[in-house]
Structure formats: structure tokens, C-alpha cells
Design a protein around this motif. Structure first.
Motif, short mmCIF file in Angstrom:
data_model
loop_
_atom_site.label_atom_id
_atom_site.label_comp_id
_atom_site.label_asym_id
_atom_site.label_seq_id
_atom_site.Cartn_x
_atom_site.Cartn_y
_atom_site.Cartn_z
N ASP A 168 0.83 -1.21 0.00
CA ASP A 168 0.00 0.00 0.00
C ASP A 168 0.86 1.26 0.00
O ASP A 168 0.57 2.23 -0.72
N LYS A 169 1.91 1.25 0.80
CA LYS A 169 2.82 2.41 0.86
C LYS A 169 3.51 2.60 -0.49
O LYS A 169 3.56 3.72 -1.00
N ALA B 231 1.09 3.96 -3.08
CA ALA B 231 0.81 5.38 -2.85
C ALA B 231 1.97 6.25 -3.33
O ALA B 231 1.76 7.32 -3.93
N GLU C 277 1.86 6.46 -7.07
CA GLU C 277 0.81 7.38 -7.50
C GLU C 277 1.27 8.83 -7.40
O GLU C 277 0.96 9.65 -8.26
N ARG C 278 2.02 9.13 -6.35
CA ARG C 278 2.54 10.49 -6.21
C ARG C 278 3.53 10.80 -7.33
O ARG C 278 3.52 11.89 -7.90
#
Length: 195
Positions: free
Chosen positions: A95-96, A99, A102-103
Motif C-alpha cells: 500500500d505504501k 501510494a 501514484e505520487r
């Protein structure tokens, strides 16, 4: 030994594949960082940034499918606890990483993000890797114990079978001796009377 293979070796193969794909996704995250338009390294990439996102997502789906296969197999209580620990740490790491990807996809290639990526690899990534290794080690130990027990069981069965054969041959020999004596005894007695 087929049971040892099915119960222990197949799950090890699933976990090995999962570990390899997790490592590949960690590499994918670091390769994605190199797409920073301000970096000279980005010019060396002959593909768009989205390739990394797609590879990451594909491996993530493959890991989830392998994990479902792994969890469908019967586990000991200790195995299940280690599996739950790994699942939680893997989820936190993936998940990290997703994310952070995505950034980057949104154009964030700041030094702060690079620091977060490296920190995430050192913390969540290593925690997931360590939990994976503990689960693998546990399975190897269980496989070895099951194999040794099965080999000992097969040796005991082979010994019992040999003892049964030797006992049967001994009984057959004793019966043959008795039968021979019961036939030849009266014949010797008749010959003695006839002489």
C-alpha cells in the motif's frame, strides 16, 4: 512422500514466487524514481513512466493470486500466525509503495519523496521481507520434519514387512519339516517292520 510434497513443497514454491515478485516490485519503485524529468537519468529510460505502474500492478495481482493459493492449503497454528503477520506487513508495504508510485505518477519527484521511498524500503519493505523469510524458514523446518517422519515411517513399515516375510518363511520351513517327518516317519517304520 507425496503428502510431504503437496503439503510442504508446493506452498514453499508459492512463497518463493511471492518473495521474488515483492523484490521485483521494490526494484520497480526505485526504477520509477529515475523518471524524474529534472534528472539526467530519466533520459536513459526509453519507455514511459506508466510501464512501472503497470508492472507493479500486474505483480501485485499475481502475488494476491499466489497468496490465495497458499492460504487455501491447510496450515499449522504456528504457520497461520506467521502467515497473518506476513500478510499484514506485506499489505502495509505494498500500500505504501503504491501510494508513492501514484505520487510520482502525479509528477512528485521531490527529494522529500525520494527520502520517503528509501525510508519505506528500509522500514515497511524490510519488515515484509523479514516476515516472508520467517514464514519460509518455518515451512522449510516443517517440510524437513514431515519428510524425516515419513522416511522413518517407511523404514518401520519395510522392517515390519521383512520380519513378516522372515517369520512366514520360518513358519513354512517348520511346517515343511513337520510334514516331511510325518510322512517319512511312518515309511521308515513300515520299512523297519518289513525287514
Amino acid at each position: 512422500l507425496k503428502g510431504v510434497y503437496e503439503d510442504r513443497t508446493v506452498p514453499l514454491a508459492y512463497l518463493a514466487d511471492i518473495g521474488e515478485k515483492l523484490s521485483d516490485n521494490t526494484l520497480e519503485l526505485t526504477l520509477a524514481m529515475q523518471h524524474d524529468p529534472q534528472s539526467h537519468v530519466s533520459a536513459a529510460h526509453d519507455h514511459p513512466f506508466d510501464v512501472h505502474v503497470e508492472r507493479f500492478a500486474k505483480r501485485r495481482a499475481e502475488i494476491n493470486a499466489l497468496w490465495e493459493k497458499y492460504m487455501a492449503i491447510q496450515h499449522t497454528d504456528g504457520e497461520r500466525k506467521l502467515a497473518e503477520d506476513f500478510a499484514a506487513k506485506r499489505k502495509a508495504w505494498v500500500d505504501k509503495a503504491a501510494a508513492l508510485l501514484e505520487r510520482m505518477k502525479g509528477g512528485d519527484f521531490t527529494p522529500a519523496l525520494a527520502g520517503e521511498v528509501l525510508k519505506a524500503i528500509r522500514t515497511e519493505g524490510e519488515a515484509a521481507g523479514d516476515a516472508h523469510d520467517q514464514l519460509m524458514d518455518s515451512l522449510v523446518d516443517l517440510a524437513q520434519t514431515a519428510y524425516e517422519a515419513e522416511v522413518a515411517n517407511q523404514r518401520a513399515e519395510a522392517t515390519q514387512f521383512l520380519l513378516l516375510i522372515v517369520g512366514g518363511l520360518g513358519a513354512a520351513g517348520a511346517f515343511a519339516w513337520y510334514l516331511g517327518r510325518s510322512i517319512t516317519g511312518p515309511i521308515h517304520a513300515a520299512v523297519a517292520v518289513a525287514e
